[in-house]
Motif scaffolding. Sequence first.
Motif, PDB file in Angstrom:
ATOM      1  N   GLU A   1       2.105   1.731  -3.567  1.00 55.49           N
ATOM      2  CA  GLU A   1       1.300   2.352  -4.595  1.00 55.49           C
ATOM      3  C   GLU A   1       0.921   3.818  -4.083  1.00 55.49           C
ATOM      4  O   GLU A   1       0.778   4.604  -5.327  1.00 55.49           O
ATOM      5  CB  GLU A   1      -0.215   1.324  -4.323  1.00 55.49           C
ATOM      6  CG  GLU A   1       0.135  -0.045  -4.801  1.00 55.49           C
ATOM      7  CD  GLU A   1       0.398  -0.191  -6.276  1.00 55.49           C
ATOM      8  OE1 GLU A   1       0.021   0.863  -7.103  1.00 55.49           O
ATOM      9  OE2 GLU A   1       1.104  -0.967  -6.725  1.00 55.49           O
ATOM     10  N   THR A   2       1.032   4.306  -2.903  1.00 56.74           N
ATOM     11  CA  THR A   2       0.752   5.681  -2.613  1.00 56.74           C
ATOM     12  C   THR A   2       1.898   6.460  -3.206  1.00 56.74           C
ATOM     13  O   THR A   2       1.596   7.537  -3.916  1.00 56.74           O
ATOM     14  CB  THR A   2       0.633   5.771  -1.099  1.00 56.74           C
ATOM     15  OG1 THR A   2      -0.362   4.931  -0.693  1.00 56.74           O
ATOM     16  CG2 THR A   2       0.275   7.385  -0.671  1.00 56.74           C
TER      17      THR A   2
ATOM     18  N   THR B   1       0.777  -1.291  -0.051  1.00 56.65           N
ATOM     19  CA  THR B   1      -0.073  -0.036   0.086  1.00 56.65           C
ATOM     20  C   THR B   1       0.797   1.398  -0.055  1.00 56.65           C
ATOM     21  O   THR B   1       0.625   2.251  -0.838  1.00 56.65           O
ATOM     22  CB  THR B   1      -0.809   0.133   1.352  1.00 56.65           C
ATOM     23  OG1 THR B   1      -1.720  -1.209   1.058  1.00 56.65           O
ATOM     24  CG2 THR B   1      -1.993   0.980   1.161  1.00 56.65           C
ATOM     25  N   TYR B   2       1.974   0.989   0.659  1.00 55.42           N
ATOM     26  CA  TYR B   2       2.794   2.568   0.732  1.00 55.42           C
ATOM     27  C   TYR B   2       3.377   2.516  -0.449  1.00 55.42           C
ATOM     28  O   TYR B   2       3.617   3.765  -1.083  1.00 55.42           O
ATOM     29  CB  TYR B   2       4.058   2.019   2.106  1.00 55.42           C
ATOM     30  CG  TYR B   2       4.847   3.414   2.064  1.00 55.42           C
ATOM     31  CD1 TYR B   2       4.379   4.566   2.444  1.00 55.42           C
ATOM     32  CD2 TYR B   2       6.202   3.213   2.077  1.00 55.42           C
ATOM     33  CE1 TYR B   2       5.540   5.579   2.641  1.00 55.42           C
ATOM     34  CE2 TYR B   2       6.945   4.122   2.336  1.00 55.42           C
ATOM     35  CZ  TYR B   2       6.714   5.464   2.328  1.00 55.42           C
ATOM     36  OH  TYR B   2       7.715   6.392   2.674  1.00 55.42           O
TER      37      TYR B   2
ATOM     38  N   ARG C   1       2.282   7.115  -7.208  1.00 56.59           N
ATOM     39  CA  ARG C   1       1.111   8.297  -7.823  1.00 56.59           C
ATOM     40  C   ARG C   1       1.830   9.398  -8.265  1.00 56.59           C
ATOM     41  O   ARG C   1       1.475  10.201  -8.742  1.00 56.59           O
ATOM     42  CB  ARG C   1      -0.035   8.446  -6.832  1.00 56.59           C
ATOM     43  CG  ARG C   1      -0.811   7.283  -6.641  1.00 56.59           C
ATOM     44  CD  ARG C   1      -2.242   7.420  -6.104  1.00 56.59           C
ATOM     45  NE  ARG C   1      -3.084   6.458  -5.700  1.00 56.59           N
ATOM     46  CZ  ARG C   1      -3.128   6.110  -4.757  1.00 56.59           C
ATOM     47  NH1 ARG C   1      -2.491   6.417  -3.575  1.00 56.59           N
ATOM     48  NH2 ARG C   1      -3.860   4.720  -4.393  1.00 56.59           N
TER      49      ARG C   1
END
Length: 506
Positions: free
Chosen positions: A386-387, A383-384, A390
């Motif tokens: 993917e953030t 998740t980190y 961006r």
Amino acid sequence: MMYEVTLWKNVKSGPMTKVSPDFGYEVQMPVSADVSFASNQFPAYKLGPDNQVLEEVKVDTEGPSLKEVVLQETSLLSEQHKRLSVRDLASKFDKNLTAASKLSNETKIRDVVSLDGHVLLKKLRDALEYLKGQMAGQDKEDMEKAISMVEALAVKLTQKEGELIQEKYEVKKLASYLKQASEDAKKLVNQERSFACAEIESARAVVQRIGEALDEQERISQTSGKQELKELMEEVQQARRIRLLHQPSKVMDMEHELRALRLQIQEKYTFSLKLQKQLAMSKWAESNKLSMYELTGSETLGSIIRVQPRSGVALELSKCSIQWYRLSSESNRRELISGANKSSYAPEPFDVGRILQVDIASNGQKSAVTTAGPVDPAAGLGTYVETLSRKSNTEFSVVISQMNGRNYSSHSVHLFHVGKMRVKLCRGWITKARDSYSTSMQLCGFRGGGNSAAKSLFWQARKGQSFVLVFDSERDRNAAIVLARRYALDCNVVLAGPDDIASLYI
């Protein structure tokens, strides 16, 4: 010495000119009453190099001139003539023709203002000549400079008149062009209007014939179709009742069956994982029960795995040769981890899902120890990443531990930029290294051991230039590796550590 020249017009007493120098005396003289002034104050000028008259630049707060607006509208019409209707085109030409007429009237007004300017400069020069005759010394020289400035202004005014004449000619030419275009547009409007009227009349006739036919058909089918429509409605209602009675029950039964199947599959999967883990633990215990060394630490990304002696019979690790390997899932192939020859090793993202093995050799004897299971991923790392992905560029705070294989004395904080096209290391505006993704670049976790190995990264920008960087946390170090490898793969580059592609079969 500077002079202040003030001009005004008095209705009762006639125009006057007042010249007051800095040292304070006044000379009054009459000025012809037929002079008209375009503004309440004289334009501000200053004397530049070689007695050149320079006019102060004023900020135009009124927006573009009328000519610029006309030219802009004309270009927009030429670009959009395929999308505009004929009526809109004619309306645009009429507006531009009106604007051109206003611009022509504006040029006439400018001619009158220009004539007043010549008269004003002539009167001003006569006044300065008169003052020049009454002065001597330095004041007379200043007055001569003022006269030369007025003459230069007259020349500049003449040049502007020439530009105004050229602009007037272009405006007339544009007005004639717009007038002709407006007439053509009106002709097209009339032609299209006639065509549209004919088509409308034809469509009305067709609609009228269709309406009459529908009315006739409705009268014929009104008597015979009512009974059929009633029977059809009864059949539809009966079908709806059957659907409401039977379909929901079938869907609910299928949902219950699927839920039960999912629960069974989940239980079997959990039981399978438990059996696989027990099998791996038994294999690990079987392979390591005769070894004099053991591995301590969690098999998780972000931790450090260390080799320790199991008994006092084992030799000290400082006197042994150590080498770490990665094992495939089938355990029949292992890959050498180049540079991992210390008693501790920090797994990197490339080790996730792989079993680690270490060979300890001393005095001709060799002992191998493996981890109890494959390396697990770090919690929340996906998740980190993917953030961070961006963003077009991600910055990490790092400290340089080694540079080109030598310890780096300074412990100042640097920024490690991981971008989609390149990687950069800098401190403020000073760039230590910067290079695009290429086959010569290497990036992996630090394999030299130590307590900060889980937070350290090895980066070779190009051949002959390498760094060991220490991050603030294990998560930042692993995220930087994953991001850099993802961006490099988009550039058709496989980013790994030294000799990671080579494999050793046993």
